[in-house]
Design a protein around this motif. Sequence first.
Motif, short mmCIF file in Angstrom:
data_model
loop_
_atom_site.label_atom_id
_atom_site.label_comp_id
_atom_site.label_asym_id
_atom_site.label_seq_id
_atom_site.Cartn_x
_atom_site.Cartn_y
_atom_site.Cartn_z
N LEU A 18 0.90 -1.07 -0.13
CA LEU A 18 0.06 -0.06 -0.07
C LEU A 18 0.91 1.20 -0.11
N SER A 19 0.59 2.22 -0.62
CA SER A 19 1.37 3.43 -0.93
C SER A 19 0.89 4.43 -0.06
N TYR A 20 1.65 5.29 0.58
CA TYR A 20 1.29 6.20 1.42
C TYR A 20 2.10 7.76 1.21
N TYR A 49 -6.28 -4.59 3.94
CA TYR A 49 -5.87 -5.93 3.68
C TYR A 49 -7.19 -6.75 3.95
N LEU A 50 -7.57 -6.67 5.35
CA LEU A 50 -8.65 -7.38 5.84
C LEU A 50 -10.01 -7.18 5.22
N ILE A 51 -10.23 -5.95 4.78
CA ILE A 51 -11.45 -5.58 4.02
C ILE A 51 -11.28 -6.07 2.45
N GLU A 52 -10.18 -5.62 2.06
CA GLU A 52 -10.13 -6.23 0.71
C GLU A 52 -10.13 -7.59 0.50
N HIS A 53 -9.25 -8.40 1.24
CA HIS A 53 -9.09 -9.89 0.95
C HIS A 53 -9.49 -10.82 1.77
N CYS A 54 -10.23 -10.52 2.94
CA CYS A 54 -10.53 -11.31 4.08
C CYS A 54 -12.23 -11.26 4.54
N GLY A 55 -12.88 -10.30 3.83
CA GLY A 55 -14.17 -10.33 4.12
C GLY A 55 -14.46 -9.27 5.19
N LEU A 56 -13.64 -8.54 5.76
CA LEU A 56 -14.13 -7.88 6.96
C LEU A 56 -14.99 -6.68 6.32
N ALA A 57 -15.94 -6.30 7.28
CA ALA A 57 -17.01 -5.38 6.92
C ALA A 57 -17.24 -4.63 8.21
N ASP A 85 6.23 3.16 0.58
CA ASP A 85 5.46 1.82 0.38
C ASP A 85 5.35 1.11 1.72
N LEU A 86 4.25 0.73 2.08
CA LEU A 86 4.08 -0.35 3.04
C LEU A 86 4.07 -1.62 2.61
N GLY A 87 4.60 -2.68 3.21
CA GLY A 87 4.57 -4.07 2.77
C GLY A 87 4.01 -4.74 4.13
#
Length: 152
Positions: A18-20, A49-57, A85-87
Amino acid sequence: MTTPELKARKRAEYAYFLSYRTRWSDNDQYSHMNNSIYYHLFDSIVNAYLIEHCGLAPPDSPLIGLVVSSFCQFFAPLAFPQVLDLGLRVTKLGKSSVTYEVGVFEEGKDTPAAVGGYTHVFVDNKSRKSASIGDEARTGLEKLVNPGLAKL
């Protein structure tokens, strides 16, 4: 994890980025990025990441992750107006907990200026009792596990 091991991390050891763009208000009185901002960055990449790839809402997910420990090691100063850049990677994945590691890289650099992260324990959103990580979240988190590190 020891400081020399964290300092030796390379960009390729992280699975998600993720870029910042730093802001003027991120600097402290010494013209460096304030320590508290690093924890905002960790929280941002983990939850993205949790929202985009793990179904967190949030705030409606039946399970949520609560931070039970955190850390950060600093290796080089960062400041406005740098782009970072955050890894993200997972270093431990258990039945109800996960430990994240975040590398904070100056744009274009291969070694981190800081490495930090935290451990989430997943709990029921209402009762706050420990709960197993759900299948969708586990599948997403497994994609961040470095094969060279032990799973719990």
